[in-house]
Structure formats: C-alpha cells, structure tokens
Design a protein around this motif. Structure first.
Motif, PDB file in Angstrom:
ATOM      1  N   PHE A  90      47.363  53.520  25.509  1.00 51.55           N
ATOM      2  CA  PHE A  90      48.282  52.447  25.860  1.00 51.55           C
ATOM      3  C   PHE A  90      49.267  52.205  24.734  1.00 51.55           C
ATOM      4  O   PHE A  90      48.934  52.275  23.554  1.00 51.55           O
ATOM      5  N   GLY A 100      48.165  39.666  15.699  1.00 52.80           N
ATOM      6  CA  GLY A 100      47.064  38.792  16.061  1.00 52.80           C
ATOM      7  C   GLY A 100      47.498  37.554  16.810  1.00 52.80           C
ATOM      8  O   GLY A 100      46.677  36.898  17.429  1.00 52.80           O
TER       9      GLY A 100
ATOM     10  N   PHE B  35      43.282  35.102  24.209  1.00 50.13           N
ATOM     11  CA  PHE B  35      44.013  35.766  25.281  1.00 50.13           C
ATOM     12  C   PHE B  35      43.045  36.233  26.359  1.00 50.13           C
ATOM     13  O   PHE B  35      41.886  36.529  26.090  1.00 50.13           O
ATOM     14  N   TYR B  37      43.260  39.260  29.463  1.00 46.64           N
ATOM     15  CA  TYR B  37      43.989  40.348  30.099  1.00 46.64           C
ATOM     16  C   TYR B  37      43.178  40.862  31.284  1.00 46.64           C
ATOM     17  O   TYR B  37      41.944  40.810  31.279  1.00 46.64           O
ATOM     18  N   GLN B  39      42.577  44.256  33.821  1.00 50.21           N
ATOM     19  CA  GLN B  39      42.807  45.688  33.994  1.00 50.21           C
ATOM     20  C   GLN B  39      42.310  46.090  35.381  1.00 50.21           C
ATOM     21  O   GLN B  39      41.121  46.334  35.586  1.00 50.21           O
ATOM     22  N   GLY B  43      44.586  50.779  36.275  1.00 43.80           N
ATOM     23  CA  GLY B  43      44.526  51.105  34.852  1.00 43.80           C
ATOM     24  C   GLY B  43      45.382  50.291  33.915  1.00 43.80           C
ATOM     25  O   GLY B  43      45.074  50.218  32.725  1.00 43.80           O
ATOM     26  N   GLU B  44      46.465  49.695  34.392  1.00 44.46           N
ATOM     27  CA  GLU B  44      47.328  48.986  33.446  1.00 44.46           C
ATOM     28  C   GLU B  44      46.663  47.694  32.961  1.00 44.46           C
ATOM     29  O   GLU B  44      45.812  47.140  33.625  1.00 44.46           O
ATOM     30  N   LEU B  45      47.055  47.245  31.797  1.00 46.02           N
ATOM     31  CA  LEU B  45      46.544  45.996  31.241  1.00 46.02           C
ATOM     32  C   LEU B  45      47.584  44.906  31.470  1.00 46.02           C
ATOM     33  O   LEU B  45      48.716  45.009  31.008  1.00 46.02           O
ATOM     34  N   PHE B  47      48.739  40.988  31.059  1.00 49.25           N
ATOM     35  CA  PHE B  47      48.562  39.753  30.316  1.00 49.25           C
ATOM     36  C   PHE B  47      48.409  38.590  31.286  1.00 49.25           C
ATOM     37  O   PHE B  47      49.168  38.450  32.247  1.00 49.25           O
ATOM     38  N   ARG B  50      47.728  33.111  27.041  1.00 50.24           N
ATOM     39  CA  ARG B  50      47.602  32.979  25.583  1.00 50.24           C
ATOM     40  C   ARG B  50      47.434  31.501  25.292  1.00 50.24           C
ATOM     41  O   ARG B  50      48.205  30.674  25.783  1.00 50.24           O
ATOM     42  N   PHE B  91      39.435  41.256  30.172  1.00 47.86           N
ATOM     43  CA  PHE B  91      39.183  41.253  28.728  1.00 47.86           C
ATOM     44  C   PHE B  91      39.612  39.926  28.120  1.00 47.86           C
ATOM     45  O   PHE B  91      40.698  39.414  28.408  1.00 47.86           O
ATOM     46  N   SER B  95      42.647  36.286  18.196  1.00 47.46           N
ATOM     47  CA  SER B  95      43.394  36.667  17.003  1.00 47.46           C
ATOM     48  C   SER B  95      42.569  36.304  15.788  1.00 47.46           C
ATOM     49  O   SER B  95      41.899  35.280  15.763  1.00 47.46           O
ATOM     50  N   LEU B 104      43.939  41.617  16.511  1.00 41.98           N
ATOM     51  CA  LEU B 104      43.439  41.153  17.791  1.00 41.98           C
ATOM     52  C   LEU B 104      42.054  41.755  17.987  1.00 41.98           C
ATOM     53  O   LEU B 104      41.891  42.969  17.913  1.00 41.98           O
ATOM     54  N   TRP B 106      38.991  42.354  20.464  1.00 42.77           N
ATOM     55  CA  TRP B 106      38.778  42.428  21.904  1.00 42.77           C
ATOM     56  C   TRP B 106      37.304  42.306  22.264  1.00 42.77           C
ATOM     57  O   TRP B 106      36.430  42.834  21.566  1.00 42.77           O
TER      58      TRP B 106
END
Lengths: 115, 116
Positions: A90, A100, B35, B37, B39, B43-45, B47, B50, B91, B95, B104, B106
């Motif tokens: 990606f 961050g 955050f 996200y 998927q 497949g794309e992530l 947003f 936040r 996901f 931060s 970041l 995850w």
C-alpha cells in the motif's frame, strides 16, 4: 475513492527479479508512506517521504528502496525478490509530515506475487 | 510502549444486528490520536475516523458510532443495523511517539462477517 493512485494493481514475477511500484498521492498531500501487508505479519510500515525527503524508516529491507520525485509521486523498488515478498503493498498519503498524527489516506494497493 | 489490542479476531453476525468492535490501547502520551480503518474484501484501506485524546465526545456517522473512553483506554466502534456491505476487516490504530519520531501503531484487525 481516496484520491491516492497506485500502479500496477497486480504484479506477478519470479524470484530474483526487480519490480517498481508507483504511487501518486492525493492532490495537496506532501507525505507518501509505503506499507507491506502480508497474511502472517499484518500491516508493516516500510518508509515515509515528505516533500521529497526521507522522513521515517520502518521495517524496510535493504533490498527495497523508495524515492519521492519533485512532482511528489513515489516509487518503491523491490529487488532480488523472494517468495516471502509476496504481499499487498500500500501507498498512503497525508497533508503533513507527522505520520503518527496526520490522517493517512490509502491507495488501492498493488498485489505482488513472487513465483 | 504503545500498543493497540483488538481482541476479537473474527465476529460473525446476521444482517440487521448491531455489532461492536473493541479497541483497547496503551500509551503514556498525553496527546495522541486514534483511528479506525476498514478493509473490505476488495483490499483497499478506507479511513473511517480520527479522534484526538482531548475530544472524548462520542461520534456518530449514519449507522456507525464510536465510543472513546480514556478511563478504560478504549475506542470502540459500533455498527447499528449491520449490512452485508459492512463485511470487512476493521483496524484500529494509535499515534505514538517512539524512537524520536511519531508513528502509527496498528491493531491486528477484526474480521467482521455479516451474514444475510
């Protein structure tokens, strides 16, 4: 559609080969990030560029390199490919340079298969 | 050290049920961001949200809502009246400042399956 574009969508190659993945960030974004997502390791941060300069490095192998060009698009070069490099790669972009805190918008990914 | 835990590896519900995805984080920072996200199978992530550490108001966006509780270090995500299109891996990310740099962190993700 996040506005981040990546090419190609799919790439199939052989071990030992070299490939280049390309990313164009959203309009106005100065940072580009590269991530690798494999089944067994989740989402791994590779590297960040901000306005043409390398900003942060993650778990990027020495066989991998990246750069960001004056028009802010970025390329990720993967060389001496191994089977284990098969993954979804990606690209993400953000306005600022703080990975961050800034919201990262992701491209659709490039699925790399190494045979 | 900063850490994000998504203890639910996989959740399966029937369409129209409400479902909550848990996210628990660890950090010593006083200022941080969280955050979410999505998927999908394609497949794309994508947003979703936040949130900064000073804003503990719950957020609602259509069928999606987020509950941020600093007291329990949680930032949970609820989908009301789930639909098949909500099927995805979700996901949570945090931060954090580590090694002289922000990064970041995850979570491992929660796979949500919505059955028709």
């Amino acid at each position: 559609d996040s506005g981040v574009t990546q090419t190609p969508k799919h790439l199939i190659t052989a071990t030992g080969q070299r490939v280049t993945l390309r990313c164009s960030p959203r309009s106005g974004d100065l940072s580009v990030y590269w991530y690798q997502q494999s089944l067994d390791q989740g989402l791994q941060f590779l590297i960040q560029y901000y306005n043409g300069e390398e900003r942060a490095k993650g778990n990027i192998l020495e066989r991998f390199s990246a750069q960001q060009f004056p028009d802010l698009h970025s390329e990720l070069n993967l060389s001496s490919l191994e089977l284990g490099d098969s993954a979804l790669y990606f690209c993400a972009s953000s306005v600022g340079g703080e990975r961050g805190t800034d919201t990262q918008y992701f491209g659709p990914g490039t699925r790399l298969t190494v045979l | 050290a900063q850490k994000v835990t998504q203890a639910q590896t996989e959740i399966s519900v029937v369409e129209k049920e409400d479902v909550t995805l848990d996210c628990v984080y660890e950090t010593r920072d006083t200022t941080y961001y969280l955050f979410w996200y999505k998927q999908p199978p394609s497949g794309e992530l994508v947003f979703l949200i936040r949130r900064n550490s000073f804003d503990e108001q719950n957020e609602i966006s259509g069928r999606y809502s987020w509950n941020f509780q600093k007291s329990t270090s949680s930032f949970n995500f609820t989908i009301t009246a789930s639909q098949v299109v909500d099927s995805a891996v979700y996901f949570c990310a945090l931060s954090g400042y580590s090694r002289y740099n922000y990064q970041l962190i995850w979570g491992a993700g929660t796979k949500l399956i919505i059955k028709p």
